[in-house]
Design an enzyme around this catalytic site. Sequence first.
Site, PDB file in Angstrom:
ATOM      1  N   LYS A   1       1.204  -1.351   0.039  1.00 13.05           N
ATOM      2  CA  LYS A   1       0.042   0.205   0.054  1.00 13.05           C
ATOM      3  C   LYS A   1       0.993   0.931  -0.130  1.00 13.05           C
ATOM      4  O   LYS A   1       2.086   1.083   0.467  1.00 13.05           O
ATOM      5  CB  LYS A   1      -0.985   0.112   1.156  1.00 13.05           C
ATOM      6  CG  LYS A   1      -2.175   0.952   1.118  1.00 13.05           C
ATOM      7  CD  LYS A   1      -3.153   0.098   0.451  1.00 13.05           C
ATOM      8  CE  LYS A   1      -4.128   0.954   0.257  1.00 13.05           C
ATOM      9  NZ  LYS A   1      -5.529   0.262  -0.675  1.00 13.05           N
TER      10      LYS A   1
ATOM     11  N   ASP B   1      -6.778   4.057  -4.816  1.00 14.80           N
ATOM     12  CA  ASP B   1      -7.768   4.265  -3.374  1.00 14.80           C
ATOM     13  C   ASP B   1      -8.166   5.614  -3.185  1.00 14.80           C
ATOM     14  O   ASP B   1      -8.469   6.329  -4.266  1.00 14.80           O
ATOM     15  CB  ASP B   1      -6.681   3.650  -2.356  1.00 14.80           C
ATOM     16  CG  ASP B   1      -7.288   3.362  -0.943  1.00 14.80           C
ATOM     17  OD1 ASP B   1      -7.747   2.203  -1.167  1.00 14.80           O
ATOM     18  OD2 ASP B   1      -7.495   4.029  -0.306  1.00 14.80           O
TER      19      ASP B   1
END
Length: 447
Positions: A128, A168
């Site tokens: 991430k 995201d």
Amino acid sequence: MYADLSVEHFMNGLIKRNPGESEFHQAVQEVAESVIPYILKHPRYQKAGIFQRMTEPDRIIIFRVVWEDDKQNIRVNKGYRVQFNNAIGPYKGGLRFHPSVNLSILKFLGFEQTFKNSLTTLPLGAGKGGSDFNPKGKSEREIMRFCQAFMTELSHHIGQNLDVPAGDIGVGSTEISFLFGQYKRLKHEFSGMLTGKPLEFGGSLIRKEATGYGCAFFMEEMLNHVGDSIQGKTCLVSGSGNVAQYCAEKVMHLGGKVVTLSDSSGFIYDPDGLNEEKLAFVIDLKLIKRGRISEYAKKFNCEFHDNKRPWDLPCDLAFPCATQNEIDEKNAAALISNGIKAIAEGANMPTTADAIKLFEQGKILYAPGKASNAGGVAVSGLEMSQNSIRMAWTAEELEDRLKIIMKNIHTQCVMHGKENGYTNYVKGANLAGFIKVANAMLAYGVV
Ligand code: NDP
Ligand code: 2IT
């Protein structure tokens, strides 16, 4: 060395090694409660320190991002990539651009991604990244310059077989395009090192819909499993970004009535329910105009609740699709007392630990994001496959594959989460996700 492994002992050590990272602690605690009892029954994982290794990222890259705004001010942000685990495939996971981004949030997201990506059945490791850059109020040129500066450093650490970021919060196809263009310019190569690309240069059909659609499919699976369905149910959806939009769309297709959407300034309540025209307005409002959800209430003459969350309203189903910790214990108690039947998370970790306990005690069907929002990364995996074979599959083919993947995740959760007639989806998802990654790590030996 690990003889006294217990959740409490494990968590004390983890908190000491990672001080102040409350979101990361929260995510690990939830998994530890499922996985540690299992490890105690399977000493090979304990002896190899597998869970200790799984809670420490492979590496974290933190960098400075310098860019120039439209008034020629020099701006500085933090950039991050947390490469969490590549035991079963290249690091894979989104980039988040939001002022709240910090290491704790990215570590919780990267850790969750390990289990989610394992559940998809595809060869995807976990990572991430992102930045504390705030896209709100920025011009398109400013966003472009920021993305180019961010990729100038990130390009040293990613690649189609190494680490494949995607979107995201705050990162959609506009940002992915700027990032892709800069990578291509710097590396002199055209490769599939990002997913969520537009269709013109290697994107996949259904990717933009995948997380939301997958979440609705997972809800339908949970309800079918107990002889029920979405048809005719009143549904609360939070958020109004990518995941919320397509979750709402598929819920409508499956016969549900979506009565709320939200953003960081409040929520709209539309008792007549969304329809295609209203949803098209929301997509244009959020994607093109970058406006506030309160505009919906003005346009369609319904209520807007300033600075509030939608969870006090009566409903059958809830789909939290905005951000972490948006359903707390009080919200969960209100949902239960209003007769909620099931929750499927489109967002990552939107429910606090205390709220999850209430849902479990109430035997409410509760799907954690790592199971119910895995459709997004799954279609990212399919985008990588299509890039590798230099082909593009049809929307029908991809939606069918997505449906099969969500059904398979549901089956894995039921297999590992059965508890006296109730499916504990948290335990099911954690164990099924864990076992595959743990077995791969064991096979590699001590590395
Ligand atoms: P978007 O940026 O498209 O939308 C985010 C939405 O959530 C917006 O409505 C935003 O409101 C709201 N939001 C964000 N932060 C907050 C906050 N702190 N408080 C209240 N509302 C907030 O992001 P996505 O739809 O892509 O992501 C939503 C969630 O889904 C995230 O948890 C993400 O991690 C998760 N997810 C996303 C996937 C994907 O493929 N995109 C895949 C799997 C999970 P505002 O506009 O006011 O900021
Ligand atoms: O949280 C997630 O799974 C995502 N943001 C999607 C990640 C991806 O690589 O598609």
